[in-house]
Scaffold this motif. Structure first.
Motif, PDB file in Angstrom:
ATOM      1  N   THR A   1      39.018  32.658  37.785  1.00 24.24           N
ATOM      2  CA  THR A   1      38.266  33.875  38.097  1.00 24.24           C
ATOM      3  C   THR A   1      37.078  33.948  37.148  1.00 24.24           C
ATOM      4  OG1 THR A   1      40.227  35.097  38.840  1.00 24.24           O
ATOM      5  CG2 THR A   1      38.300  36.397  38.214  1.00 24.24           C
TER       6      THR A   1
ATOM      7  N   CYS B   1      33.157  36.121  36.516  1.00 29.40           N
ATOM      8  CA  CYS B   1      32.390  37.313  36.859  1.00 29.40           C
ATOM      9  C   CYS B   1      30.916  37.007  36.603  1.00 29.40           C
ATOM     10  CB  CYS B   1      32.856  38.498  36.029  1.00 29.40           C
ATOM     11  SG  CYS B   1      34.652  38.784  36.181  1.00 29.40           S
TER      12      CYS B   1
ATOM     13  N   LEU C   1      33.618  37.251  41.054  1.00 26.37           N
ATOM     14  CA  LEU C   1      33.365  38.686  41.149  1.00 26.37           C
ATOM     15  C   LEU C   1      31.938  38.929  40.684  1.00 26.37           C
ATOM     16  CD1 LEU C   1      36.728  39.932  39.616  1.00 26.37           C
ATOM     17  CD2 LEU C   1      36.164  39.600  42.024  1.00 26.37           C
TER      18      LEU C   1
ATOM     19  N   PHE D   1      31.764  44.312  40.675  1.00 24.95           N
ATOM     20  CA  PHE D   1      32.813  44.170  39.656  1.00 24.95           C
ATOM     21  C   PHE D   1      32.656  45.217  38.564  1.00 24.95           C
ATOM     22  CE2 PHE D   1      33.490  42.158  35.404  1.00 24.95           C
ATOM     23  CZ  PHE D   1      34.858  42.323  35.363  1.00 24.95           C
TER      24      PHE D   1
ATOM     25  N   ALA E   1      41.446  39.911  31.980  1.00 26.25           N
ATOM     26  CA  ALA E   1      41.947  40.495  33.224  1.00 26.25           C
ATOM     27  C   ALA E   1      42.442  41.915  32.992  1.00 26.25           C
ATOM     28  CB  ALA E   1      43.062  39.624  33.796  1.00 26.25           C
TER      29      ALA E   1
ATOM     30  N   LEU F   1      41.998  43.517  36.485  1.00 25.66           N
ATOM     31  CA  LEU F   1      41.975  42.481  37.513  1.00 25.66           C
ATOM     32  C   LEU F   1      43.376  41.967  37.815  1.00 25.66           C
ATOM     33  CD1 LEU F   1      38.949  40.347  36.228  1.00 25.66           C
ATOM     34  CD2 LEU F   1      38.940  42.237  37.866  1.00 25.66           C
ATOM     35  N   ASN F   2      43.588  41.609  39.054  1.00 28.13           N
ATOM     36  CA  ASN F   2      44.854  40.994  39.452  1.00 28.13           C
ATOM     37  C   ASN F   2      44.756  39.498  39.156  1.00 28.13           C
ATOM     38  OD1 ASN F   2      47.397  40.593  40.523  1.00 28.13           O
ATOM     39  ND2 ASN F   2      46.677  40.518  42.639  1.00 28.13           N
TER      40      ASN F   2
END
Length: 425
Positions: A87, A89, A120, A146, A358, A363-364
């Protein structure tokens, strides 16, 4: 699809590693154990290497749209996967700036088509990043913003920042700040210290960063906003963030690997690959950043992956743009320089590079647990390798770490159970 990732090792809360295999099905972690029987569509032998949750990077520049000669969403997300990130951002200093719902949706359309990992997208605080006109945060949130940031430039007007924080608090969104008081820049290109004097280059004061953080912390307290500080670099910044946390201000902060490892005294010559914003600071600043991580003042590590074209970086500090790439080797450098030397534990590094980023943004992601998305990375902690920009997946090679030795190379990266990076493939 059923995948078995077998014979790996996972880190435990007592900072030991234990043998483990992971059963992945329909994109999630179905089971964590030692041995599983049955039919699997894919079996990968981790050969005793470390399995972690996918890393989370809350600060990257993917440059698309507008600057695709530097990087694209496809190349930048592939570089992240190579580094073990699942992940990332992405900052909004793009062209066009995604300052409306329509422009932001256009970026997400590219992400959906081309991204190798979960991307994101940030939205800007103000229109075009530089105006005093606030963006429509509610509309931007509705299409997936985000958080809000003007990364690359500081918000120069306190009133603008105050109003943006009030709006962010009302929308339950984080406001993320690149802190830089432009009235204190004085044309600086590297840290204002002895090394700048030796190289004959104009310096950037520490107060350029820390004074704006101090301003914003007072505003964050007044508005109740979640205020997150990008790439902290000075001891004064660490001090004021620490004091604000003690006072109950909702502030979080990140630090980049290059600021933990390097200082201005390490800059060998006037060469643009060493130019970054904020700049490499003094040795005492670097030590304060390390202590800030260890005592919880700084919450997480983020790369600030900032790709540029070869020609524009291959010149003097006075002409080159700010920024270095970092997605493909961030974990490896931190592991090599701090875990291998006993300064940090492996558990702490995983916490700062996966769990905490996270958690602070809700965040998941960042969890190695049954039922969670199978976002995973496998690292070889034993074999040393050389950081080689000829093998980068990023389009850019602007980094002073080329040729450095590191351990912890990424062997596999999974996103939602799909293999998105495999060394040698």
């Amino acid at each position: 699809m059923k995948t078995l990732l077998k014979n790996g090792r996972i880190n435990t809360h007592d900072n030991e590693t234990t043998t483990a295999s992971i059963w992945i099905e329909d994109g999630v972690i179905k089971a964590i154990g030692t041995e599983f029987s049955g039919d699997f569509d894919q079996v990968i032998d981790a050969k005793g290497q470390l399995i972690t949750q996918g890393l989370v990077d809350v600060h990257v520049h993917l440059r698309e749209p507008g600057f695709t000669y530097k990087e694209t969403i496809k190349s930048g997300s592939a570089a992240a996967a190579r580094g073990g990130f699942t992940t990332v951002c992405a900052m909004p200093n793009l062209n066009p700036v995604p300052d409306t719902a329509e422009k932001l949706q256009a970026v997400y359309d590219i992400i959906k088509k081309d991204a190798a990992v979960k991307v994101l997208q940030y939205a800007p605080i103000t229109e075009e990043l530089r105006s005093e006109t606030l963006t429509d945060q509610k509309a931007l949130k509705a299409v997936g913003a985000f958080a809000f940031t003007n990364d690359g430039v500081g918000v120069q007007t306190a009133g603008t920042m105050y109003l943006a924080m009030k709006e962010a608090a009302a929308n339950k969104m984080a406001l993320v700040a690149h802190t830089e008081d432009e009235s204190l820049l004085f044309g600086g290109v590297m840290h204002a210290g002895k090394r700048a004097e030796e190289l004959g280059l104009p310096g950037i004061l520490s107060a350029t960063e820390s004074s704006q953080i101090a301003r914003d912390l007072i505003l964050a307290e007044a508005t109740g906003c979640h205020y997150h500080v990008c790439h902290v670099s000075t001891k004064e910044s660490v001090r004021v963030i620490r004091d604000a946390k003690k006072a109950g201000v909702h502030v979080t902060a990140e630090v980049s690997p290059h600021h933990l490892i390097l200082a201005d005294v390490d800059i060998p010559e006037d060469f643009g690959y060493w130019k970054m914003n904020p700049p490499l600071r003094g040795v005492d600043d670097r030590e304060a950043l390390i202590e800030g991580l260890l005592d919880g003042t700084i919450d997480c590590i983020a790369t600030d992956h900032a790709p540029h074209g070869f020609e524009e970086k291959n010149q003097s500090f006075l002409k080159a743009p700010f920024g270095i790439v970092g997605s493909e080797y961030a974990f490896q450098l931190v592991y090599t320089h701090f875990v291998k030397t006993g300064r940090f534990t492996l558990e702490q590094v995983i916490d700062w590079m996966a769990v905490k980023p996270a958690a602070i943004f809700g965040l998941n992601a960042g969890r190695l647990e049954i039922g969670q998305a199978a976002d995973l990375a496998v690292f070889n902690l034993d074999e040393e390798y050389v950081i080689d920009d000829q093998n980068f997946l990023s389009q850019a090679v602007n980094t002073p770490f080329t040729g450095w030795k590191a351990q912890g190379d990424t062997m596999y990266t999974f996103v939602d159970g799909q293999l998105v990076w495999q060394k040698g493939e």
